[in-house]
Design an enzyme around this catalytic site. Structure first.
Site, PDB file in Angstrom:
ATOM      1  N   ASP A  74     -45.654  31.498   6.907  1.00  0.00           N
ATOM      2  CA  ASP A  74     -46.460  31.381   5.755  1.00  0.00           C
ATOM      3  C   ASP A  74     -47.610  32.727   5.422  1.00  0.00           C
ATOM      4  OD1 ASP A  74     -47.859  31.493   8.509  1.00  0.00           O
ATOM      5  OD2 ASP A  74     -49.377  30.199   7.757  1.00  0.00           O
ATOM      6  N   GLU A 140     -49.782  29.621  10.814  1.00  0.00           N
ATOM      7  CA  GLU A 140     -50.672  30.601  11.722  1.00  0.00           C
ATOM      8  C   GLU A 140     -51.260  31.226  10.299  1.00  0.00           C
ATOM      9  OE1 GLU A 140     -51.506  33.906  13.711  1.00  0.00           O
ATOM     10  OE2 GLU A 140     -51.064  34.281  11.395  1.00  0.00           O
TER      11      GLU A 140
END
Ligand SMILES: [Zn+2]
Length: 385
Positions: A74, A140
């Site tokens: 991500d 994250e």
């Protein structure tokens, strides 16, 4: 032909995986790793009040030691896309660099680990002398609830064990090879609330102004250092980030005053011991007069550190071989998913250079992608050698 980290990084950058969207990034990794013989698991984790997040665990080999490459696919949002010299999800190559959101944080790092693993496998008959794993989350940059912590628990429940982990976050400050992170400080957010008695400003004797108490307690909390630092860490630090009364009138003594603060702490403390210490310091300064309370924000950011030893030596030597630099073993900076992994096995963070991460025109020099791949490849050779 050796695996090409630049092509892999480009394909990853072209996936619009703005946290917590998967954007095709994990599907791409699944396909690539399966093609090299990895067993790949994809799992979605949920929690009320947070977005579902997709994760991936891949492993090749069924004996130890198990060396894990960890990371996230991500990325943070690109901001104003017009401000970018090259579109943030086009994966364009220009001026010797790959442009795009996530190029350094950390699709580039993942691409290098994948390319190194593929090369290592090709050179060793398709099987490692142990196991190589990938632990990749899509959560994250977000709240980190449905990502690495749950992924680790999932793997542990299945009987997976990890021996060492390399987390490919951008750890270097100026040049590739200047810094390995072997620990991170913890982070604690709190509110200090002082309660008084509201009243007219012309009749202070009938009121009890909480601002006086707050000022005294703010001073008490920040006047003394929290510690002198430790062997591996700089001193812990408390910083106030806001003081709020919320009073819009001129003739009112408010009933309550609040201050917000953050503490970045080293291995002298735990989340619990710090809360106790704050309570004790405030209580001492407050005496019987000032009514105060703390509110703590939920935190899963404890402190951790890996002791320098054979594994950090191996990583250091691999970096030196490829770049000629001797990296600093650092514990600076914010938190990362390494704090979760450290509960399962020793983890070091080594990836690209962080300078353009989260910025407009995030980009990575092609030379760095090739050098990082060579470093990871050297780590694999020596780890299983
Ligand atoms: Zn990152």
């Amino acid at each position: 032909m050796p695996a090409d980290p630049v092509a892999i990084a480009r394909d990853l950058v072209r996936c619009r995986s703005v946290t917590p969207a998967e954007g095709g990034a994990l599907a791409f990794l699944e396909m690539t790793l399966r093609g090299a013989g990895f067993t790949v698991h994809r799992m979605t984790f949920s929690e009320p009040g947070t977005a579902d997040v997709e994760n991936l665990y891949a492993r090749i080999g069924d004996v130890g030691p198990n060396l894990v490459f960890a990371g996230h696919t991500d990325v943070v949002p690109p901001g104003d896309e017009q401000a970018w010299t090259h579109p943030p999800f086009a994966g364009e190559l220009a001026d010797g660099a790959l442009y795009g959101r996530g190029a350094v944080d950390m699709k580039g790092g993942i691409a290098c680990a994948v390319a190194a693993a593929l090369d290592y496998l090709a050179a060793s008959g398709g099987r490692p002398k142990g196991s190589i794993s990938f632990l990749v989350t899509g959560d994250e940059e977000g709240v980190a609830v449905n990502g690495t912590p749950k992924l680790l628990k999932w793997a542990a429940t299945r009987g997976e064990t990890f021996d060492h982990c390399v987390l490919g976050e951008p750890s270097n400050v100026e040049e590739l090879g200047d810094t390995i992170k072997i620990g991170r400080r913890g982070s604690l957010n709190g509110h200090l609330i002082v309660t008084g008695k509201q009243g007219h400003v012309a009749y202070p004797d009938r009121a009890d102004n909480p601002i006086r108490g707050l000022v005294k307690l703010v001073e008490a909390l920040q006047s003394q250092p929290l510690d002198k630092g430790t062997k591996q860490f700089t001193p812990s630090h408390l910083e106030f980030t806001s003081v709020d009364v919320g009073n819009s009138t001129v003739n009112l003594i408010p009933g309550q005053a609040r201050a917000r603060f953050n503490i970045r702490f080293n291995d002298k403390h735990t989340l619990a011991s710090l809360k106790k210490l704050m309570q004790a310091r405030a209580k001492k300064a407050a005496g019987k007069k000032i009514k105060f309370a703390f509110q703590w924000e939920p935190s899963n950011a404890g402190v951790f550190a890996v002791k320098p030893g054979p594994f950090t030596d191996l990583v250091t030597a691999a970096i030196k071989k490829v770049t000629g630099r001797k990296p600093k073993l650092s514990t600076s900076g914010g938190t990362s998913d390494a704090r979760f992994i450290s509960a399962y096995c020793p983890v070091v963070e080594f990836g690209l250079v962080g300078q353009t991460m989260h910025a407009v025109d995030e980009r990575v020099p092609i030379a760095d992608l090739r050098a990082l791949t060579a470093i990871y490849r050297t780590i694999l050779d020596r780890y299983f050698g």
